[in-house]
Design an enzyme around this catalytic site. Sequence first.
Site, mmCIF file in Angstrom:
data_model
loop_
_atom_site.group_PDB
_atom_site.id
_atom_site.type_symbol
_atom_site.label_atom_id
_atom_site.label_comp_id
_atom_site.label_asym_id
_atom_site.label_seq_id
_atom_site.Cartn_x
_atom_site.Cartn_y
_atom_site.Cartn_z
ATOM 1 N N HIS A 99 -2.080 -0.800 11.475
ATOM 2 C CA HIS A 99 -3.069 0.156 10.968
ATOM 3 C C HIS A 99 -3.868 -0.457 9.821
ATOM 4 O O HIS A 99 -5.106 -0.377 9.792
ATOM 5 C CB HIS A 99 -2.346 1.421 10.498
ATOM 6 C CG HIS A 99 -3.202 2.372 9.738
ATOM 7 N ND1 HIS A 99 -3.828 3.456 10.317
ATOM 8 C CD2 HIS A 99 -3.546 2.410 8.415
ATOM 9 C CE1 HIS A 99 -4.519 4.111 9.404
ATOM 10 N NE2 HIS A 99 -4.361 3.493 8.238
ATOM 11 N N GLU A 100 -3.163 -1.065 8.861
ATOM 12 C CA GLU A 100 -3.848 -1.624 7.696
ATOM 13 C C GLU A 100 -4.695 -2.837 8.085
ATOM 14 O O GLU A 100 -5.810 -3.015 7.582
ATOM 15 C CB GLU A 100 -2.820 -2.001 6.623
ATOM 16 C CG GLU A 100 -1.989 -0.835 6.112
ATOM 17 C CD GLU A 100 -2.825 0.308 5.567
ATOM 18 O OE1 GLU A 100 -3.953 0.060 5.082
ATOM 19 O OE2 GLU A 100 -2.368 1.463 5.621
ATOM 20 N N GLU A 132 -9.590 6.314 9.295
ATOM 21 C CA GLU A 132 -8.135 6.347 9.423
ATOM 22 C C GLU A 132 -7.722 6.531 10.878
ATOM 23 O O GLU A 132 -6.786 5.881 11.365
ATOM 24 C CB GLU A 132 -7.550 7.463 8.559
ATOM 25 C CG GLU A 132 -7.669 7.239 7.060
ATOM 26 C CD GLU A 132 -6.871 6.038 6.591
ATOM 27 O OE1 GLU A 132 -5.834 5.721 7.211
ATOM 28 O OE2 GLU A 132 -7.285 5.405 5.603
#
Length: 305
Positions: free
Chosen positions: A153-154, A214
């Site tokens: 995700h990051e 996100e």
Amino acid sequence: MKFVSPSMSSWVLPGLFVCSVVSAPFSVAQDAPRDDGVKVGGMSWARNFVPKGALEQQAAMQYAQVIQQAQQARALGPDDFPQVVRLRTIANKLIPYTLSWNARSKNWKWEVNLLASKQINAYCMPGGKIAFYSGILDTLKLTDDEVAIVMGHEIAHALREHGAEREGKARIANFGVQLAEIFAGLKGYDSRVAGAAAGTLAKVGMLAFSRQDETEADIVGLDIAARAGYDPRAGIVLWQKMGMINKSAPPQWLSTHPAGNNRIAEIQKHLPEVMPLYAKAHGFNVNQLAPYRPNVKGIEPVTYP
């Protein structure tokens, strides 16, 4: 603040330490066309308002400062510290699958840090500068699959250039506020009131943009983790764990992050796209995968299909 040797039976250190992997032998990303996995649109046009590579240069400088401060505090952990080796190994498996998302990642100098803090957080700065807080590993008792979901995700934020996108949108928003003040002044209204109103609208709009980022990072991160052989279903358990410790989250529309239940629903929606990638990485039949079993009580195993 002193570093405690990992050879001791217990490893307890108040405050901050950093485990740096500046010279880690990360795998070279390989450019391969993607005709499977998740599909997302092109990167935001707003990132073009920021010069190419500008944020990566800033991130490298900030990252170097963190390392320097850790060295000065004798708080730089050794490369053989178990959690560093673990994070480094997972990163080494994910990185080869980044190039198809952003060709510029081929030239990134990837680094991984572990910060001793109770914060439940992790990030990847532009240019591949990864940091994990010990709080997210310890509090959530993350498995390797769950670490890969967080890390993917990051990394996706960096690959999709969300930092440049947010900076570009902030510049556009500031310009809009200035225009509102000028227009209000020409019409005889209080330019400060108009500017404040425009600023509030811009702030709410930026929150929405951030939630979109996100969600996109969740989806792209799932794809990267699955290709590297990590179970995407771990993302469901991850957010169930987050829900168990985060009882008082702000309303979604005032938060920069989508609500946990919404993130779980989004992950479930994309499982048909990423589970075949995970199965392929292990040479399994996707219809014969064992359930993903959480390592904490109160969460049920996740099956697919």
